[in-house]
Design an enzyme around this catalytic site. Structure first.
Site, PDB file in Angstrom:
ATOM      1  N   ASP A  34      15.936   0.163  11.114  1.00 29.50           N
ATOM      2  CA  ASP A  34      17.253   0.026  11.745  1.00 29.50           C
ATOM      3  C   ASP A  34      18.098   1.234  11.381  1.00 29.50           C
ATOM      4  O   ASP A  34      18.208   1.601  10.201  1.00 29.50           O
ATOM      5  CB  ASP A  34      17.922  -1.279  11.285  1.00 29.50           C
ATOM      6  N   HIS A  96      26.660 -12.368  17.849  1.00 30.00           N
ATOM      7  CA  HIS A  96      26.622 -10.992  17.347  1.00 30.00           C
ATOM      8  C   HIS A  96      25.433 -10.197  17.856  1.00 30.00           C
ATOM      9  O   HIS A  96      24.956  -9.274  17.196  1.00 30.00           O
ATOM     10  CB  HIS A  96      26.662 -10.956  15.804  1.00 30.00           C
ATOM     11  N   HIS A 103      15.291  -8.957  19.242  1.00 28.89           N
ATOM     12  CA  HIS A 103      14.885  -8.279  18.007  1.00 28.89           C
ATOM     13  C   HIS A 103      15.110  -9.199  16.822  1.00 28.89           C
ATOM     14  O   HIS A 103      16.062  -9.974  16.794  1.00 28.89           O
ATOM     15  CB  HIS A 103      15.636  -6.959  17.818  1.00 28.89           C
TER      16      HIS A 103
HETATM   17  P1  AMP Z   1      22.287  -6.904  16.951  1.00 31.09           P
HETATM   18  O1  AMP Z   1      23.716  -6.930  16.501  1.00 31.09           O
HETATM   19  O2  AMP Z   1      21.513  -8.120  16.459  1.00 31.09           O
HETATM   20  O3  AMP Z   1      22.140  -6.701  18.437  1.00 31.09           O
HETATM   21  O4  AMP Z   1      21.624  -5.669  16.218  1.00 31.09           O
HETATM   22  C1  AMP Z   1      21.306  -4.464  16.833  1.00 31.09           C
HETATM   23  C2  AMP Z   1      20.750  -3.544  15.760  1.00 31.09           C
HETATM   24  O5  AMP Z   1      20.140  -2.423  16.392  1.00 31.09           O
HETATM   25  C3  AMP Z   1      21.805  -2.995  14.806  1.00 31.09           C
HETATM   26  O6  AMP Z   1      21.469  -3.365  13.466  1.00 31.09           O
HETATM   27  C4  AMP Z   1      21.731  -1.481  15.024  1.00 31.09           C
HETATM   28  O7  AMP Z   1      21.932  -0.731  13.844  1.00 31.09           O
HETATM   29  C5  AMP Z   1      20.316  -1.306  15.566  1.00 31.09           C
HETATM   30  N1  AMP Z   1      20.118  -0.118  16.389  1.00 31.09           N
HETATM   31  C6  AMP Z   1      20.851   0.279  17.449  1.00 31.09           C
HETATM   32  N2  AMP Z   1      20.359   1.415  17.964  1.00 31.09           N
HETATM   33  C7  AMP Z   1      19.282   1.742  17.211  1.00 31.09           C
HETATM   34  C8  AMP Z   1      18.355   2.826  17.227  1.00 31.09           C
HETATM   35  N3  AMP Z   1      18.415   3.802  18.139  1.00 31.09           N
HETATM   36  N4  AMP Z   1      17.362   2.838  16.303  1.00 31.09           N
HETATM   37  C9  AMP Z   1      17.286   1.861  15.373  1.00 31.09           C
HETATM   38  N5  AMP Z   1      18.128   0.814  15.306  1.00 31.09           N
HETATM   39  C10 AMP Z   1      19.110   0.763  16.202  1.00 31.09           C
END
Ligand code: AMP
Ligand code: ZN
Length: 142
Positions: A34, A96, A103
């Site tokens: 992440d 959230h 994921h």
């Molecule tokens: P959520 O709030 O459950 O949708 O979490 C989305 C997650 O995706 C967050 O923890 C972000 O830091 C992560 N994220 C967003 N873009 C990327 C990226 N390009 N590579 C890795 N993680 C990402």
């Protein structure tokens, strides 16, 4: 909705269009670091196909992804030396979810770390739990 969505950041990671530090990559799933970790070693496990929320996913597709979860949790624990792990999966804005591609977060936890959430455990009025259980059972497949 399956296959890929060219607007979706995780589909683009799966397609190799956006770089990611990959940990697992097979025909059904991908795990990667992440980019905005809640703790060092925070990783994400995602299906290659684009499903916005878990309820959209066929059981077989979800199973093919989730089979990696125990090994991923063990590897994160061993690599970081963390004391515990939260596996978190957010569905919908209200829960959230920011990235609309399913994921699972694997988040290392340690005593006194920065991550915290409210856990407002309640209780049921007499008969309410059984009533709700019956409703939920009625929506489960045979
Ligand atoms: P959520 O709030 O459950 O949708 O979490 C989305 C997650 O995706 C967050 O923890 C972000 O830091 C992560 N994220 C967003 N873009 C990327 C990226 N390009 N590579 C890795 N993680 C990402
Ligand atoms: Zn996607």
């Amino acid at each position: 909705m399956a296959e890929t969505n060219t607007e979706c950041i995780f589909c683009r990671i799966a397609a190799g269009e956006i770089p990611a530090e990959r940990l697992v990559a097979d025909e059904a799933s991908l795990a990667f670091m992440d980019i905005g970790p809640l703790a060092e070693g925070h990783v994400l496990l995602v299906p290659r196909e684009h499903y916005e929320t878990l309820d959209d996913m066929p059981a077989e597709t979800a199973g093919a992804m989730l089979r990696h979860l125990p090994a991923l949790v063990r590897a994160v624990q061993t690599a970081t030396g963390c004391q515990g792990v939260n596996v978190l999966q957010n569905n919908g804005r209200v829960a959230h979810q920011v990235v609309p591609h399913v994921h699972f977060h694997v988040i290392p936890r340690d005593e006194g770390d920065a991550f915290a959430f409210n856990w407002p455990a309640g209780s049921y009025a007499e008969g309410r739990m059984a009533e709700l259980a019956e409703q939920i059972r009625s929506h489960m497949p045979e």
